[in-house]
Motif scaffolding. Structure first.
Motif, PDB file in Angstrom:
ATOM      1  N   SER A 178       7.401  50.833  72.557  1.00 49.88           N
ATOM      2  CA  SER A 178       7.142  49.468  72.110  1.00 49.88           C
ATOM      3  C   SER A 178       8.331  48.590  72.485  1.00 49.88           C
ATOM      4  O   SER A 178       9.469  48.888  72.139  1.00 49.88           O
ATOM      5  N   GLN A 179       8.042  47.501  73.187  1.00 47.92           N
ATOM      6  CA  GLN A 179       9.113  46.593  73.602  1.00 47.92           C
ATOM      7  C   GLN A 179       9.852  46.000  72.396  1.00 47.92           C
ATOM      8  O   GLN A 179      11.071  45.839  72.416  1.00 47.92           O
ATOM      9  N   ILE A 180       9.106  45.696  71.344  1.00 46.80           N
ATOM     10  CA  ILE A 180       9.739  45.115  70.154  1.00 46.80           C
ATOM     11  C   ILE A 180      10.615  46.152  69.454  1.00 46.80           C
ATOM     12  O   ILE A 180      11.722  45.843  68.992  1.00 46.80           O
ATOM     13  N   ARG A 185       2.984  28.185  65.650  1.00 45.26           N
ATOM     14  CA  ARG A 185       2.687  29.489  66.225  1.00 45.26           C
ATOM     15  C   ARG A 185       2.367  29.367  67.706  1.00 45.26           C
ATOM     16  O   ARG A 185       1.990  28.303  68.183  1.00 45.26           O
ATOM     17  N   GLY A 186       2.496  30.454  68.426  1.00 44.29           N
ATOM     18  CA  GLY A 186       2.269  30.435  69.868  1.00 44.29           C
ATOM     19  C   GLY A 186       3.495  30.966  70.577  1.00 44.29           C
ATOM     20  O   GLY A 186       4.477  31.334  69.918  1.00 44.29           O
ATOM     21  N   VAL A 187       3.413  31.032  71.892  1.00 43.23           N
ATOM     22  CA  VAL A 187       4.541  31.570  72.648  1.00 43.23           C
ATOM     23  C   VAL A 187       4.867  30.648  73.824  1.00 43.23           C
ATOM     24  O   VAL A 187       3.998  30.326  74.629  1.00 43.23           O
ATOM     25  N   ARG A 236       6.404  29.848  77.369  1.00 42.07           N
ATOM     26  CA  ARG A 236       6.523  30.644  78.595  1.00 42.07           C
ATOM     27  C   ARG A 236       7.123  29.781  79.699  1.00 42.07           C
ATOM     28  O   ARG A 236       6.977  28.553  79.681  1.00 42.07           O
ATOM     29  N   THR A 276       9.869  33.084  75.444  1.00 43.53           N
ATOM     30  CA  THR A 276       9.379  34.364  74.952  1.00 43.53           C
ATOM     31  C   THR A 276       9.157  34.281  73.452  1.00 43.53           C
ATOM     32  O   THR A 276       9.394  33.254  72.827  1.00 43.53           O
ATOM     33  N   PHE A 277       8.671  35.366  72.907  1.00 44.95           N
ATOM     34  CA  PHE A 277       8.624  35.552  71.460  1.00 44.95           C
ATOM     35  C   PHE A 277       9.910  36.256  71.069  1.00 44.95           C
ATOM     36  O   PHE A 277      10.268  37.265  71.661  1.00 44.95           O
ATOM     37  N   ARG A 312      -1.090  25.726  77.410  1.00 42.67           N
ATOM     38  CA  ARG A 312      -2.502  25.832  77.802  1.00 42.67           C
ATOM     39  C   ARG A 312      -3.321  24.624  77.340  1.00 42.67           C
ATOM     40  O   ARG A 312      -4.364  24.759  76.697  1.00 42.67           O
ATOM     41  N   HIS A 369      -2.824  48.440  75.001  1.00 39.80           N
ATOM     42  CA  HIS A 369      -1.699  49.181  75.567  1.00 39.80           C
ATOM     43  C   HIS A 369      -1.143  48.471  76.802  1.00 39.80           C
ATOM     44  O   HIS A 369       0.068  48.383  76.994  1.00 39.80           O
ATOM     45  N   ASP A 393       3.172  44.818  72.849  1.00 38.95           N
ATOM     46  CA  ASP A 393       3.219  44.334  71.466  1.00 38.95           C
ATOM     47  C   ASP A 393       2.607  42.948  71.335  1.00 38.95           C
ATOM     48  O   ASP A 393       3.091  41.990  71.934  1.00 38.95           O
ATOM     49  N   VAL A 437       1.895  39.462  69.530  1.00 40.41           N
ATOM     50  CA  VAL A 437       2.706  38.644  68.622  1.00 40.41           C
ATOM     51  C   VAL A 437       1.956  37.411  68.119  1.00 40.41           C
ATOM     52  O   VAL A 437       2.403  36.738  67.204  1.00 40.41           O
ATOM     53  N   PHE A 438       0.801  37.113  68.725  1.00 39.21           N
ATOM     54  CA  PHE A 438       0.074  35.901  68.357  1.00 39.21           C
ATOM     55  C   PHE A 438      -1.369  36.052  68.777  1.00 39.21           C
ATOM     56  O   PHE A 438      -1.648  36.448  69.900  1.00 39.21           O
ATOM     57  N   VAL A 439      -2.278  35.778  67.849  1.00 41.44           N
ATOM     58  CA  VAL A 439      -3.702  35.896  68.147  1.00 41.44           C
ATOM     59  C   VAL A 439      -4.421  34.661  67.618  1.00 41.44           C
ATOM     60  O   VAL A 439      -4.184  34.234  66.485  1.00 41.44           O
ATOM     61  N   GLU A 440      -5.269  34.075  68.452  1.00 43.42           N
ATOM     62  CA  GLU A 440      -6.050  32.910  68.057  1.00 43.42           C
ATOM     63  C   GLU A 440      -7.504  33.338  68.038  1.00 43.42           C
ATOM     64  O   GLU A 440      -8.047  33.727  69.072  1.00 43.42           O
ATOM     65  N   VAL A 458      -7.581  34.077  72.113  1.00 43.85           N
ATOM     66  CA  VAL A 458      -6.392  34.270  72.941  1.00 43.85           C
ATOM     67  C   VAL A 458      -5.554  35.348  72.276  1.00 43.85           C
ATOM     68  O   VAL A 458      -5.275  35.259  71.076  1.00 43.85           O
ATOM     69  N   GLU A 505      -1.929  37.158  72.583  1.00 46.16           N
ATOM     70  CA  GLU A 505      -0.668  36.902  73.272  1.00 46.16           C
ATOM     71  C   GLU A 505       0.327  37.997  72.891  1.00 46.16           C
ATOM     72  O   GLU A 505       0.571  38.253  71.718  1.00 46.16           O
ATOM     73  N   SER A 506       0.857  38.651  73.907  1.00 46.39           N
ATOM     74  CA  SER A 506       1.872  39.676  73.678  1.00 46.39           C
ATOM     75  C   SER A 506       3.219  39.110  74.090  1.00 46.39           C
ATOM     76  O   SER A 506       3.313  37.965  74.542  1.00 46.39           O
ATOM     77  N   VAL A 507       4.257  39.914  73.921  1.00 44.39           N
ATOM     78  CA  VAL A 507       5.569  39.467  74.380  1.00 44.39           C
ATOM     79  C   VAL A 507       5.499  39.143  75.868  1.00 44.39           C
ATOM     80  O   VAL A 507       6.114  38.219  76.353  1.00 44.39           O
ATOM     81  N   LYS A 508       4.673  39.906  76.592  1.00 43.75           N
ATOM     82  CA  LYS A 508       4.590  39.759  78.040  1.00 43.75           C
ATOM     83  C   LYS A 508       3.748  38.582  78.503  1.00 43.75           C
ATOM     84  O   LYS A 508       4.143  37.874  79.424  1.00 43.75           O
ATOM     85  N   ALA A 509       2.552  38.405  77.918  1.00 47.08           N
ATOM     86  CA  ALA A 509       1.609  37.457  78.512  1.00 47.08           C
ATOM     87  C   ALA A 509       0.546  37.023  77.515  1.00 47.08           C
ATOM     88  O   ALA A 509       0.307  37.676  76.505  1.00 47.08           O
ATOM     89  N   ALA A 510      -0.088  35.892  77.827  1.00 44.63           N
ATOM     90  CA  ALA A 510      -1.237  35.417  77.059  1.00 44.63           C
ATOM     91  C   ALA A 510      -2.497  35.754  77.833  1.00 44.63           C
ATOM     92  O   ALA A 510      -2.552  35.561  79.039  1.00 44.63           O
ATOM     93  N   LEU A 513      -5.450  38.625  61.322  1.00 44.52           N
ATOM     94  CA  LEU A 513      -4.638  38.728  62.545  1.00 44.52           C
ATOM     95  C   LEU A 513      -3.590  37.627  62.651  1.00 44.52           C
ATOM     96  O   LEU A 513      -2.631  37.754  63.417  1.00 44.52           O
ATOM     97  N   ALA A 514      -3.781  36.527  61.892  1.00 47.64           N
ATOM     98  CA  ALA A 514      -2.792  35.445  61.953  1.00 47.64           C
ATOM     99  C   ALA A 514      -1.425  35.950  61.507  1.00 47.64           C
ATOM    100  O   ALA A 514      -0.403  35.633  62.108  1.00 47.64           O
TER     101      ALA A 514
END
Lengths: 345, 131
Positions: free
Chosen positions: A15-17, A273-275, A277, A296-297, A323, B35, B39, B41-44, B60, B62-67, B85-86
């Motif tokens: 896990s990255q976190i 909330r949101g990320v 980028r 990032t988060f 977005r 997977h 991880d 981190v944010f879900v809409e 949507v 959203e992980s640390v990597k990408a949305a 999930l919020a």
């Protein structure tokens, strides 16, 4: 696995976190062997580096001391950022980025010739970054008793040859730790020994969230040849004194400074909330636009953070287009996190 | 190895569907998808009452990597978005087919039957993708 500057590297091992928290709370190890180690040797290596770099190696008085700075072109654009270690009067060691390796080596060699400085890439060396509050003690446990004492006695931003390794108290995470250069043939054994000592394997993903929390720039994202240090949060690495030091890019930087930089690199904290980028558009209240260079988060703050290049007049808050929707963000001064502690809220 | 429960249906875009006793569909993203994302981190999630057409993005993740957008495999009306999930987006990582559900949907009457995959077909798909 991802391609990073021509190297196949893991984004994460688990896990990255979890890897991120391991470095903030304990110890993690990163394989940063993709970084390019370059030995510079010659009687005139110091004046050479005083010409090559915007930061002044004249500040390096004690052997082993490291300096962070930028290599600029004549327009003040950043060719690369690097660390240089002063080892002996005629021997310095530079560590440059993997993605810029070829152009860096060409540029360094081109300018080294006139100073009679020998440029040798050390592809034989691997590099492991062991980072976190417990990192130094755990890494030192792999050394001989005398070596361990020597490593633990290193002051921040110093490096030294110990037990056949070059051990430096530097890093890219905002935590204490070592960066260890060692023969590539030993790297796997040492990696496993670090794991056995309780050091977590960490990938590029955690490396990015850690450096961003620490407010550290990433070449190619936060700055490149199209930007100068004053608009990249790197003004502190430009040594304009002494005035007679004629480093490459100096005239351009003095002209930029005289008319005032048009843009600046700031930290952003997303209010909701949101990320955030990279490449998202940033809107400044009284007009003008900027762009996120890294976002990032933040696992430590549990909210999104970013570095953004914005108009120099930008005040305390902006909006970011995520977005197609506008989100409020606050301008803060990086770093966001240092030594495990949140510095913004 | 990814977990692919045999009692669910799947899509090529890595959503799963479960038919609930009242005829509504529960929809989420697969274990393979979580997977790949890493991880979360944010879900809409969508609001109840929203009408969706087949193939329309409804969430949507959203992980640390990408949305990433998540697409509705079928047309219908949302009866619930997962409110948990919020505050706990990581439920998708830890329990993709349970606590990690994204929405419940009442399929539109007379809609075209969607092209869904069985568990065996989905396993084959992710094996081909190198998953």
């Amino acid at each position: 696995m991802v391609d990073f500057g021509g190297w196949d590297m893991p984004l994460q091992y688990g896990s990255q976190i979890a890897e991120h928290h391991a470095v903030r709370r304990g110890a993690g190890v990163f394989d940063v062997s993709h970084m390019c180690v370059v030995d510079l040797e010659g009687a005139r290596v110091r004046p050479f580096l005083q010409r090559l770099l915007a930061n002044d190696v004249g500040r390096l008085k004690a052997p082993g001391k490291a300096l962070y700075g930028c290599m600029l072109d004549e327009t003040g654009g950043v060719i690369d950022d690097l660390i240089v270690y002063f080892l002996e009067d005629s021997w310095f060691r530079a560590v440059v980025n993997a993605g810029t390796r070829e152009k860096d080596l060409a540029w360094i060699r081109q300018h080294a010739a006139g100073f009679g400085v020998d440029v040798a890439e050390r592809a034989d060396l691997a590099m492991l970054a062991v980072q976190g509050p417990e990192a130094r003690a755990k890494a030192a446990s792999l050394l001989s008793p005398a070596g361990a004492a020597s490593a633990l006695a290193l002051e921040p931003f110093f490096g030294r040859e110990i037990d056949g390794w070059f051990v430096a108290r530097t890093g890219y995470t905002g935590e204490d730790g070592f960066e260890i250069m060692l023969p590539g043939t030993e790297a796997e054994r040492v990696w496993k020994a670090l794991n056995s000592a309780g050091v977590t394997s960490c990938g590029l993903g955690a490396r990015d969230t850690l450096r961003l929390e620490a407010g550290m720039s990433l070449y190619g994202s936060d700055m490149d040849e199209g930007t100068h240090p004053f608009e990249s949060g790197l003004g502190w690495t430009v040594a304009l004194e002494p005035r007679e030091r004629a480093f490459i890019g100096r005239e351009a930087l003095e002209a930029i400074r005289a008319r005032g930089p048009q843009r600046k690199l700031v930290g952003l904290l997303l209010e909701g909330r949101g990320v955030l980028r990279s490449h998202q558009k940033v809107l400044v209240p009284d007009g003008g636009e900027g762009e996120i260079t890294s976002g990032t988060f933040s696992p430590t703050l549990e909210r999104s953070i970013a570095l953004a290049r914005v108009p120099a007049a930008a005040g305390s808050s902006v909006q970011v287009d995520i977005r197609g929707k506008l989100h409020e963000a606050r301008i803060v001064r990086p770093p966001f996190v240092r030594h495990g502690k949140a510095l913004v809220s | 190895m990814s977990n692919v429960p045999s009692d669910l249906k799947y899509t090529k875009t890595h959503e799963w569907l479960r038919t609930l006793p009242d005829g509504t569909l529960e929809i989420g993203i697969t274990d393979h998808a979580q997977h790949s994302l890493g991880d979360l981190v944010f879900v809409e999630v969508p609001e109840a009452g929203r009408k969706l057409s087949a193939g329309e993005p409804f969430a949507v993740v959203e992980s640390v990597k990408a949305a990433s957008d998540v697409y509705s495999p079928v047309a219908g009306e949302v009866t619930a978005g997962n409110p948990a999930l919020a505050s706990e987006p990581e439920a998708i990582n830890s329990d993709a087919y349970g606590k990690g559900w994204l929405m419940r949907l009442r399929p539109a009457a007379g809609g075209a039957a969607p092209a869904l995959l069985s568990a065996a077909e989905y396993e084959k798909l992710i094996a081909e993708e190198g998953g």
